[in-house]
Structures are given as C-alpha cells and as structure tokens.
Design a protein around this motif. Structure first.
Motif, mmCIF file in Angstrom:
data_model
loop_
_atom_site.group_PDB
_atom_site.id
_atom_site.type_symbol
_atom_site.label_atom_id
_atom_site.label_comp_id
_atom_site.label_asym_id
_atom_site.label_seq_id
_atom_site.Cartn_x
_atom_site.Cartn_y
_atom_site.Cartn_z
ATOM 1 N N UNK A 192 0.822 -0.783 -0.143
ATOM 2 C CA UNK A 192 0.121 0.298 -0.728
ATOM 3 C C UNK A 192 1.298 1.290 0.329
ATOM 4 N N UNK A 193 0.507 2.052 -0.823
ATOM 5 C CA UNK A 193 1.418 2.894 -0.358
ATOM 6 C C UNK A 193 0.834 3.996 -1.908
ATOM 7 N N UNK A 194 1.292 5.729 -1.576
ATOM 8 C CA UNK A 194 0.872 6.657 -2.590
ATOM 9 C C UNK A 194 1.167 7.021 -3.864
ATOM 10 N N UNK A 195 2.871 6.858 -4.248
ATOM 11 C CA UNK A 195 3.374 6.867 -4.667
ATOM 12 C C UNK A 195 3.405 6.109 -6.241
ATOM 13 N N UNK A 196 2.324 6.493 -6.956
ATOM 14 C CA UNK A 196 1.518 5.527 -8.356
ATOM 15 C C UNK A 196 2.415 4.992 -9.077
ATOM 16 N N UNK A 197 3.070 5.838 -9.516
ATOM 17 C CA UNK A 197 4.126 5.974 -10.544
ATOM 18 C C UNK A 197 5.039 4.699 -10.111
ATOM 19 N N UNK A 198 5.740 5.047 -9.079
ATOM 20 C CA UNK A 198 6.587 3.868 -8.664
ATOM 21 C C UNK A 198 5.452 2.578 -8.581
ATOM 22 N N UNK A 199 5.091 2.783 -7.951
ATOM 23 C CA UNK A 199 3.859 1.231 -8.244
ATOM 24 C C UNK A 199 3.639 1.522 -9.069
ATOM 25 N N UNK A 200 3.469 1.431 -10.329
ATOM 26 C CA UNK A 200 3.120 0.972 -11.279
ATOM 27 C C UNK A 200 4.148 0.256 -11.745
ATOM 28 N N UNK A 201 6.220 1.063 -11.894
ATOM 29 C CA UNK A 201 7.119 0.211 -12.344
ATOM 30 C C UNK A 201 7.693 -0.737 -12.015
ATOM 31 N N UNK A 202 6.931 -0.988 -10.753
ATOM 32 C CA UNK A 202 7.269 -1.642 -9.699
ATOM 33 C C UNK A 202 6.110 -3.368 -9.537
ATOM 34 N N UNK A 203 5.130 -2.992 -9.332
ATOM 35 C CA UNK A 203 3.898 -4.202 -9.596
ATOM 36 C C UNK A 203 3.961 -4.579 -10.328
ATOM 37 N N UNK A 204 3.435 -5.901 -10.556
ATOM 38 C CA UNK A 204 2.448 -6.904 -11.580
ATOM 39 C C UNK A 204 0.973 -6.442 -11.032
ATOM 40 N N UNK A 205 0.186 -6.366 -10.224
ATOM 41 C CA UNK A 205 -1.192 -6.204 -10.237
ATOM 42 C C UNK A 205 -1.344 -5.975 -9.238
ATOM 43 N N UNK A 206 -2.344 -4.009 -9.702
ATOM 44 C CA UNK A 206 -3.283 -3.530 -8.895
ATOM 45 C C UNK A 206 -4.533 -4.036 -8.835
ATOM 46 N N UNK A 207 -4.928 -3.694 -7.369
ATOM 47 C CA UNK A 207 -6.339 -3.513 -6.881
ATOM 48 C C UNK A 207 -7.265 -2.238 -6.430
#
Length: 241
Positions: A192-207
C-alpha cells in the motif's frame, strides 16, 4: 505459479459498521501487487483481516492453500506472513541489532535466509547504527529497520503499509531500490502506497478499493492507459505515456 494468497468475498466490520464488502484478490507466488485507493477506503482493513487482526465476517482468506480465518495473528505470522506496519513500530528501547534478532526465523525455509549480515548489506546505515536504540533513529532509519525486521522472519509474503510515508525524497528512493531488489529476488509482496508512478513500475497487479469494494483490478499497462481511474478513485491527475 500457484496462488499464494487468495481473498474471496471478504466482508469485515468495525463494531456495527461494515468496512469491507466482498473484497476479492489473488496474489501469485513471486508476484508484487498493490492495494490502491484514497484514505479510508478499506486498504488497511483488508491487510488487518489477512493478518487476523480484524475478524472476517464472511468470505475466505487462504494462504498457500490454508484457510486463515479463525487463526490468531501469531499463527498467521508463523505461516510466513510479515507486515511492515504504517508508523514503523520499532521497539524504542532495543538496539537496532536487538530489534532484528528478536524476529529472526526462517519461515519460508529458504536455503539462503535473511540474516544480520544480509540485512546490513541491504541497509548499510543499519550496520552503522546497530548499537543505537530504536528511539535514537531517524524516521528513515526506523523504516529501514522495520523492513529489515520483517525480512529477518524470511516471510513467504511481505506486506508493506505506507512504507514511504513521511520520508524525505532520498530515503524514499532507498526504499524503492530495496523493494525492486526484493522483487528481482522473487519475494512475494503486497504494498500500500501513494506514489503511483513508482508502484506502476514495481508491481505486476493492482487492486483499487472504493468504500470497501473492489472497483478495478488489472496490470500496470492497463492502469497507466486509463487516467480516468486515477482521477476518479485516487484523486490524482496523470498524463498517460
């Protein structure tokens, strides 16, 4: 790869107030996934339900094929689920090294488990501060310690709740570097985090959660291509690439 974590139709309450309404998600072994949404939308409650801190009223929670419903938090932890909690929650009167050793275990039965040496390689600052008490650390150092403490359990699933919240930009970058390294090493992560650009680069799947309900699930490319989701559910303006 098989599913490591599966939630199906999860409902949960705080007292008389229902907070989760049929939340479902699936996290594969070795995958990085996120829970997204504005504050108060049910992200932390979902995590607390996984950990047995909030009882599930309806639905299923399965980890490596085993039901977690009705298990105590310590039983769930022993199965290989570790949390890096919001607010860090390190022991203030223990040294860095004592904080780490207190949680040492090899719950994933890894042939190359996390130990003090590996944690100090990952976070050299912790090695420098190993004899300092928890309350003597900066916020960024406490966050490094919270992550190191979780890794010392050698979890199959690592959950991070707002791990970069309140950190200076350079320290945030250090946390993202570590998460990327863990991803490359095959660590299963729910973040869980708010830095969405970084999460897009890191994660495979989003809910994405909205008022305790899943309103969207998908991969990074699909989420990046739908900026209206960012505006509607995350209150973020984004220009798609």
């Amino acid at each position: 790869m098989g599913a490591l974590l599966e939630l199906e139709g999860l409902e949960a309450f705080y007292g008389p107030s229902q907070v989760l309404f049929g939340v479902s998600l699936r996290l594969e072994e070795g995958q990085v996934a996120t829970l997204l949404g504005r504050n108060g939308m049910g992200k932390t409650t979902t995590v607390r339900s996984i950990l047995g801190l909030v009882p599930a009223w309806r639905g299923s929670i399965r980890f490596a094929g085993q039901s977690l419903r009705g298990l105590a938090p310590e039983q769930i932890a022993r199965l290989g689920v570790a949390l890096v909690p919001e607010g860090r929650q390190v022991f203030p009167n223990l040294t860095v090294e004592e904080n780490l050793i207190a949680f040492a275990a090899n719950r994933s039965k890894s042939p190359a488990p996390w130990n003090l040496e590996r944690i100090y390689e990952l976070f050299p600052r912790l090695k420098e501060r190993r004899n300092n008490l928890g309350h003597q650390l900066s916020g960024g150092e406490q966050q490094m310690l919270a992550i190191g403490r979780a890794l010392m359990t050698n979890p199959r699933l690592l959950i991070l709740d707002e791990a970069t919240e309140g950190l200076a930009p350079l320290l945030r970058e250090e946390i993202w570097r570590v998460l990327e390294l863990l991803r490359q090493n095959g660590q299963t992560i729910l973040v869980i985090d708010k830095y969405l650009e970084r999460l897009l680069a890191l994660a495979d799947w989003h809910t994405i959660l909205e008022r305790g309900r899943v309103v969207w699930q998908g991969g990074s490319a699909a989420l990046r291509a739908q900026p209206e989701l960012w505006r509607r559910y995350l209150s973020v303006e984004v220009t798609p690439r």
